[in-house]
Design an enzyme around this catalytic site. Structure first.
Site, mmCIF file in Angstrom:
data_model
loop_
_atom_site.group_PDB
_atom_site.id
_atom_site.type_symbol
_atom_site.label_atom_id
_atom_site.label_comp_id
_atom_site.label_asym_id
_atom_site.label_seq_id
_atom_site.Cartn_x
_atom_site.Cartn_y
_atom_site.Cartn_z
ATOM 1 N N CYS A 265 1.492 11.422 -2.847
ATOM 2 C CA CYS A 265 2.178 10.187 -2.478
ATOM 3 C C CYS A 265 3.540 10.607 -1.910
ATOM 4 C CB CYS A 265 2.315 9.241 -3.668
ATOM 5 S SG CYS A 265 3.319 9.873 -5.029
ATOM 6 N N ARG A 266 4.460 9.701 -1.795
ATOM 7 C CA ARG A 266 5.750 10.061 -1.201
ATOM 8 C C ARG A 266 6.559 10.984 -2.123
ATOM 9 N NH1 ARG A 266 10.966 9.042 -0.813
ATOM 10 N NH2 ARG A 266 11.921 9.202 1.232
#
Length: 146
Positions: free
Chosen positions: A103-104
């Protein structure tokens, strides 16, 4: 240096802050232990690169569409976290491979690992620090759509 007396005094004067600290520490500890108990672990960018290069691991990018403008990890598969439950069938062909979930920042990948684990995926890894850590390790991203 803070002595034990000062710590007790602080806790007595600010019980809500002291309780909040305890809650935050418990949550951090739980997130660190949760993956191991449920069958996946966190790996850094260099460990993820080794999984990709030596074990043909899939990188599953679960970022939302508005987050992917900074680029993708080469050959990753993009399924936004909000759509993962409905798209697990799309990933069945990767069930026998290690899967590195990105994810980020590394905070949402555990949710995706739990979803994948419930659907029979076994060799799961969460990219610690996410795509931000990947970039911080000077590893490449591509703008080419996966």
């Amino acid at each position: 240096m803070m002595t034990m007396d000062r710590l007790v005094e602080f806790a007595g004067n600010h019980p809500e802050l002291f309780v909040a600290l305890g809650v935050v520490l418990a949550l951090l500890g739980w997130s660190a232990v949760r993956g191991r108990l449920q069958g996946w672990k966190a790996v850094g960018p260099l460990e993820a690169t080794q999984l990709i290069n030596h074990q043909d691991a899939l990188v599953l990018d679960i970022r939302e569409p508005n987050e992917v403008g900074e680029g993708y990890i080469l050959n990753s598969v993009h399924v936004p976290l909000g759509q993962l439950k409905d798209n697990v069938q799309r990933l069945i062909k990767y069930k026998g491979k290690p899967v590195v979930v990105a994810c980020r920042s590394g905070s949402r990948s555990y949710v995706a690992c739990a979803t994948l684990s419930k659907n029979g995926f076994g060799d799961l890894y969460s990219l610690r620090g996410g795509v931000v850590a990947w970039q911080g390790a000077n590893l490449p991203l591509t703008k080419k759509k996966p």
